[in-house]
Design an enzyme around this catalytic site. Structure first.
Site, PDB file in Angstrom:
ATOM      1  N   GLU A  44       0.834  -1.198   0.000  1.00 59.85           N
ATOM      2  CA  GLU A  44       0.000   0.000   0.000  1.00 59.85           C
ATOM      3  C   GLU A  44       0.877   1.261   0.000  1.00 59.85           C
ATOM      4  O   GLU A  44       1.805   1.377   0.820  1.00 59.85           O
ATOM      5  CB  GLU A  44      -0.901  -0.032   1.237  1.00 59.85           C
ATOM      6  CG  GLU A  44      -1.910   1.080   1.334  1.00 59.85           C
ATOM      7  CD  GLU A  44      -2.840   0.905   2.535  1.00 59.85           C
ATOM      8  OE1 GLU A  44      -3.809   1.684   2.637  1.00 59.85           O
ATOM      9  OE2 GLU A  44      -2.600  -0.004   3.356  1.00 59.85           O
ATOM     10  N   LYS A 115      -9.252   2.658  -2.582  1.00 56.00           N
ATOM     11  CA  LYS A 115      -9.584   1.951  -1.341  1.00 56.00           C
ATOM     12  C   LYS A 115     -11.004   2.311  -0.910  1.00 56.00           C
ATOM     13  O   LYS A 115     -11.414   3.477  -0.965  1.00 56.00           O
ATOM     14  CB  LYS A 115      -8.580   2.343  -0.255  1.00 56.00           C
ATOM     15  CG  LYS A 115      -8.657   1.557   1.033  1.00 56.00           C
ATOM     16  CD  LYS A 115      -7.478   1.923   1.939  1.00 56.00           C
ATOM     17  CE  LYS A 115      -7.436   1.107   3.213  1.00 56.00           C
ATOM     18  NZ  LYS A 115      -6.227   1.423   4.022  1.00 56.00           N
ATOM     19  N   CYS A 175      -5.948  -3.267   1.998  1.00 57.56           N
ATOM     20  CA  CYS A 175      -5.771  -3.343   3.451  1.00 57.56           C
ATOM     21  C   CYS A 175      -7.088  -3.444   4.221  1.00 57.56           C
ATOM     22  O   CYS A 175      -7.699  -4.493   4.279  1.00 57.56           O
ATOM     23  CB  CYS A 175      -4.942  -2.152   3.934  1.00 57.56           C
ATOM     24  SG  CYS A 175      -4.247  -2.398   5.599  1.00 57.56           S
TER      25      CYS A 175
END
Length: 648
Positions: A44, A115, A175
């Site tokens: 990330e 994200k 994540c």
């Protein structure tokens, strides 16, 4: 050979905080070193470092990140990396900043996935800098290139990326997305993603790596997918947090590769099987019923990610277990055997209880299968609080019975406290053969099957006499091959071994021997001798010196190979040619001709002997592979094997 094997890699590069040029150089070196990978994932925000904090508000940093993503894409392609690279980067769009995964191929960005779930609790403050995917307004971003031009790059959490032929489809989540109650990877897989990429920056706290591992493996299993996870490494800022570079590659719930606290610049790799992913999804009939995915857009690359010419090489780098039914790890094997023993005993105990049976009647030959069934019967009686003497073990010797097996059967029954009876069948066999006009010295199929049916008749009649049920002894491998006598040992009132293949029967008997070695060493010695006895139905006359003449594996081929084929045909749906290649790699000491001959025997018998499986008695399922006509396997008895015998 038709396969869909692909090398994937997850990297933990050395990160320089707020230094995109140095980070791009680090990632470029890793891309060149892993130029044969079809997919390479970086963590990330790897182009800048995850821990830049308020520096994410600086135009200079964001411009540099975009510039060096371009340079990384271009130079990696020019230096031979022809796969798909995925890099975490901050991306500006719709007057907002998004935490994204940028897909690179052909020397340029091809897709950008933002994200969805931004953590803003505890040590995380992502909403201070980034907007969630739900806040986007555009379906593409205007991406500036090095030559001053701009291109429209597809942008959104609703993107899938596939290669030219559609041989593999990729999705992404980032994540925290995995930690959400409904991770984006679920709908992405329902929409067709075979492989999920997750660039992450999950810091380490006590036991967090265990939880993270469970999440990744669990999502891979739940979605029947390949899941590649690349975590930020130890060179991120340690102002308040420590990152471990935790990387994982999972396939259908199985961890193929993993690293935790690796040296900066480490890469894990694995050969993954997209064919297996898709086969499992079709096998799980409820897969597409769980929810209706949204509409996804697909970005199609101009090239293939799966190289058909490299499949054999990749297959060799993906070694399969020689005994797929038997775990190689001793601790895992003991646990597996204990669980199977529990299932067998519980199933039989319930049948005894429900039928009101007073006895469990079993033909005890001194061979592997009857030994395991006998031990299951003893454990069933123990569960019911009944004595071992409620198990009636019957030895029925004939012309093929050796002193070794006869003695082991008697010893095992007597040492365990079961009731033991000997009923020789030679006279009954001679009378029956005379009745049907069959020469007594013609040792053909009729001669062999007559013994099996005579023994079954005795057991059935004894069960009636004793108010009991006949416990079947035949195993899954014999059922697959039809190595049993129709209406003979094929028949019983409850088949406790029906879904236990021969290689696992051997492991189970060995486990029982270990289990009993401290308190019952004499029983252990008998079990070990049974394990050491050649596998045989003992239906042909022994030699003049009493030696065994008939050995099953000399007729059929090794059970190891049959079980290998059985597992991969039924569990994975692999084609015969692939199973042949896999078996040759798993058994390098066996000639290719022997492997091929054994596999052809397997397929020929599997097809022609289905009629025996279509009327199997009840029996407990213990694993993922079973041939019960009421459960896992329904097949017409007159299906033709020709298509499955066409391999070299």
């Amino acid at each position: 050979m038709r396969s869909q094997l692909l090398t994937v890699a997850a990297a933990a590069p050395r990160v320089h905080i707020a230094a995109p040029e140095r980070n791009a150089r680090e990632m470029l070196a890793l891309a060149v070193e892993n130029a044969d990978a079809g997919v390479l994932l970086f963590p990330e925000l790897a182009i800048t470092g995850y821990t830049c904090a308020d520096l994410f508000g600086q135009t200079r940093l964001l411009d540099a990140a975009c510039h060096w993503v371009n340079r990384l894409a271009k130079e990696a392609w020019e230096k031979g990396f022809k796969g798909l690279m995925a890099v975490g980067a901050p991306v500006r769009a719709d007057n907002q900043l998004f935490n994204c995964l940028v897909f690179l191929h052909g020397g340029a960005p091809v897709a950008v996935v933002p994200k969805s779930c931004l953590p803003n609790y505890g040590e995380f403050y992502e909403k201070r800098w980034f907007a969630p995917a739900s806040a986007r307004r555009s379906d593409s971003v205007l991406w500036p290139l090095e030559n001053g031009e701009c291109i429209q790059v597809p942008f959104g959490e609703d993107l899938l990326v596939t290669d030219r032929t559609g041989a593999v489809v990729l999705g992404a989540e980032i994540c925290e997305d995995l930690w959400a109650p409904a991770p984006p990877s679920g709908p992405a897989c329902l929409a067709g993603a075979d492989l999920i990429l997750n660039p992450s920056a999950s810091n380490e706290t006590v036991t967090k790596s265990d939880y993270r591992r469970q999440l990744v493996a669990g999502q891979s299993a739940r979605c029947d997918c390949v899941y590649v996870y690349a975590g930020a490494g130890q060179t991120e800022s340690t102002t308040d947090l420590v990152f471990s570079g935790h990387g994982m590659i999972c396939e259908n719930g199985r961890i193929l590769a993993e690293q935790l606290y690796p040296a900066p610049g480490s890469v894990i790799r694995a050969v993954v099987d997209i064919e297996r992913v898709r086969a499992d999804r079709m096998r799980h009939g409820s897969y597409m019923e769980s929810m209706r995915p949204g509409v996804y857009r697909t970005v199609r690359l101009a090239a293939d990610l799966i190289d058909p010419d490299a499949q054999m090489e990749l297959l060799a780098r993906r070694p399969e277990e020689r005994l797929p039914f038997v775990p190689g790890d001793p601790a895992k094997l003991d646990g597996r055997c204990a669980e199977i023993a529990h299932i067998q005993a519980a199933g039989l105990a319930r049948r005894l209880e429900a039928s009101g049976a007073k006895r469990a009647v079993i033909g005890l030959s001194g061979g592997l299968d009857s030994t395991l069934a006998f031990l299951a019967a003893l454990q069933a009686m123990e569960r019911l609080g009944r004595p071992a003497s409620d198990v009636l073990a019957v030895s029925m010797p004939c012309v093929g019975t050796t002193k070794r097996t006869f003695g082991n059967a008697a010893s095992l029954a007597q040492l365990t406290g079961a009731e033991y009876r000997e009923i020789p069948i030679k006279n009954a066999l001679d009378g029956h053969l005379a009745d049907i006009g069959h020469p007594a010295d013609l040792y053909d199929t009729t001669f062999e099957n007559a013994q099996a049916r005579e023994r079954t008749q005795i057991l059935m009649d004894l069960a009636n006499q004793e108010g009991g049920i006949v416990v079947g002894t035949g195993d899954l491998s014999e059922l697959a091959l039809g190595w049993c006598t129709y209406n003979g040992d094929q028949m019983s009132m409850y088949g406790v071994n029906a879904s236990v293949p021969k290689t696992l029967v051997q492991a189970m008997v060995a486990w029982h021997a270990r289990r009993l070695c401290d308190n019952e060493p004499r029983i252990t010695r008998v079990l070990l001798d049974i394990l050491d006895t050649p596998i045989s139905p003992e239906l042909l006359p022994v030699a003049e010196d009493g030696a065994l003449v008939q050995k099953t594996e000399e007729t059929l081929g090794k059970y190891d190979l049959h079980d290998f084929a059985l597992y991969h045909m039924l569990r994975n749906g692999y084609a015969p040619q692939r199973i042949l290649e896999m078996a040759c790699l798993a058994y390098p000491e066996v000639s290719r001709e022997t492997v091929r001959t054994t596999l052809k025997t397997f397929y020929r018998r599997f097809f022609t002997q289905q009629f025996k499986r279509s009327c199997l008695p009840d029996g407990p399922k213990v694993g993922s592979v079973s041939l019960s006509p009421r459960g896992d396997w329904r097949m017409p008895s007159d299906a033709e094997a020709a298509e499955f015998l066409d391999f070299e």
